[in-house]
Design a protein around this motif. Sequence first.
Motif, PDB file in Angstrom:
ATOM      1  N   LEU A  64       1.684   6.398  -6.916  1.00  0.00           N
ATOM      2  CA  LEU A  64       0.645   7.354  -7.334  1.00  0.00           C
ATOM      3  C   LEU A  64       1.153   8.793  -7.223  1.00  0.00           C
ATOM      4  O   LEU A  64       0.883   9.637  -8.086  1.00  0.00           O
ATOM      5  CB  LEU A  64      -0.610   7.157  -6.481  1.00  0.00           C
ATOM      6  N   ASN A  65       1.887   9.083  -6.136  1.00  0.00           N
ATOM      7  CA  ASN A  65       2.432  10.442  -5.973  1.00  0.00           C
ATOM      8  C   ASN A  65       3.421  10.771  -7.084  1.00  0.00           C
ATOM      9  O   ASN A  65       3.421  11.881  -7.636  1.00  0.00           O
ATOM     10  CB  ASN A  65       3.103  10.570  -4.608  1.00  0.00           C
ATOM     11  N   LEU A 110       0.829  -1.207   0.000  1.00  0.00           N
ATOM     12  CA  LEU A 110       0.000   0.000   0.000  1.00  0.00           C
ATOM     13  C   LEU A 110       0.862   1.257   0.000  1.00  0.00           C
ATOM     14  O   LEU A 110       0.589   2.231  -0.730  1.00  0.00           O
ATOM     15  CB  LEU A 110      -0.939  -0.016   1.219  1.00  0.00           C
ATOM     16  N   GLU A 111       1.916   1.258   0.826  1.00  0.00           N
ATOM     17  CA  GLU A 111       2.797   2.417   0.865  1.00  0.00           C
ATOM     18  C   GLU A 111       3.500   2.629  -0.467  1.00  0.00           C
ATOM     19  O   GLU A 111       3.626   3.762  -0.966  1.00  0.00           O
ATOM     20  CB  GLU A 111       3.826   2.233   1.984  1.00  0.00           C
ATOM     21  N   GLN A 112       3.968   1.506  -1.054  1.00  0.00           N
ATOM     22  CA  GLN A 112       4.628   1.616  -2.350  1.00  0.00           C
ATOM     23  C   GLN A 112       3.666   2.108  -3.438  1.00  0.00           C
ATOM     24  O   GLN A 112       4.031   2.883  -4.317  1.00  0.00           O
ATOM     25  CB  GLN A 112       5.236   0.268  -2.734  1.00  0.00           C
ATOM     26  N   GLN A 113       2.395   1.628  -3.314  1.00  0.00           N
ATOM     27  CA  GLN A 113       1.403   2.063  -4.293  1.00  0.00           C
ATOM     28  C   GLN A 113       1.128   3.562  -4.168  1.00  0.00           C
ATOM     29  O   GLN A 113       0.983   4.274  -5.174  1.00  0.00           O
ATOM     30  CB  GLN A 113       0.098   1.255  -4.113  1.00  0.00           C
ATOM     31  N   ASN A 114       1.057   4.037  -2.920  1.00  0.00           N
ATOM     32  CA  ASN A 114       0.861   5.481  -2.703  1.00  0.00           C
ATOM     33  C   ASN A 114       2.035   6.291  -3.247  1.00  0.00           C
ATOM     34  O   ASN A 114       1.857   7.365  -3.855  1.00  0.00           O
ATOM     35  CB  ASN A 114       0.665   5.761  -1.214  1.00  0.00           C
ATOM     36  N   GLN A 115       3.236   5.777  -3.014  1.00  0.00           N
ATOM     37  CA  GLN A 115       4.411   6.449  -3.549  1.00  0.00           C
ATOM     38  C   GLN A 115       4.368   6.497  -5.077  1.00  0.00           C
ATOM     39  O   GLN A 115       4.699   7.516  -5.704  1.00  0.00           O
ATOM     40  CB  GLN A 115       5.682   5.752  -3.084  1.00  0.00           C
ATOM     41  N   GLU A 162       1.487  11.319 -10.259  1.00  0.00           N
ATOM     42  CA  GLU A 162       0.791  12.613 -10.231  1.00  0.00           C
ATOM     43  C   GLU A 162       1.755  13.768 -10.518  1.00  0.00           C
ATOM     44  O   GLU A 162       1.441  14.693 -11.274  1.00  0.00           O
ATOM     45  CB  GLU A 162       0.119  12.814  -8.871  1.00  0.00           C
TER      46      GLU A 162
END
Length: 235
Positions: A173-174, A166-171, A177
């Motif tokens: 996505l950031n 999840l953390e890697q996925q958020n990274q 973006e």
Amino acid sequence: GHEVDVTIADMVADLRAATPTAAAEMAVPLLEDLTVYVDNAAKRLSQLVNNQLEQYQLQLQQLSHRGFFNRPKDLIHYKEQTLDQYISKLSKLLINQIHESNKQLEASSNILKKIEPGLFINRAKTCVSEQEIQLNNGLEKFIRECNHTLEQQTVRLRSSSPKQRLEQQNQLLNITEKRLVNLNPKKVLNRGYSITRDSNGRILTQSYKPKDGDILKTELADDTIIESQIIKNKK
């Protein structure tokens, strides 16, 4: 005998009369003196009038010998020549003014021909097509990079725990973006840059040698379009 009484007033007075009769004679002039004075004044006045009349007669004689009184048509002819000269000068000025106005009108007409609506629309369409191609190429490159990154992240996620995934996925996505924001042309314009296009709608990306009469359009971050024309100084 008796001595004559002399008062202080007699000594300080401008004129002294011994008796009232003498004082009256001194205060009132004699008729003969007045007659002589009037006669002399009349003679002087008559002499002045005669002198003035003689001067006027002399001036009249001098004027009568001038060419204007002998040939009055010459003065009229001279005035007609002067009037013709003024008319000629005025005509030349009007012709020059009309010539300059025609030049300005022709220059304005040439400018309007360059920005003919149909031609301008075609140039705009060409510009939009070029930008669309550039944007598509940029998006394809970005998608390839994203797919490559996703594949790398997928491999990493498979070997990590759900929380780490999840953390890697958020990274991811950031990062994605930020890349999308950086690819937005408005982002570059917001930093103080602008986009300049030539009369054909092409974006100027290198040194440009302007020609006299060329029209450039500059786009700002707030969608403002500034149109300018190249005018070279002619020495």
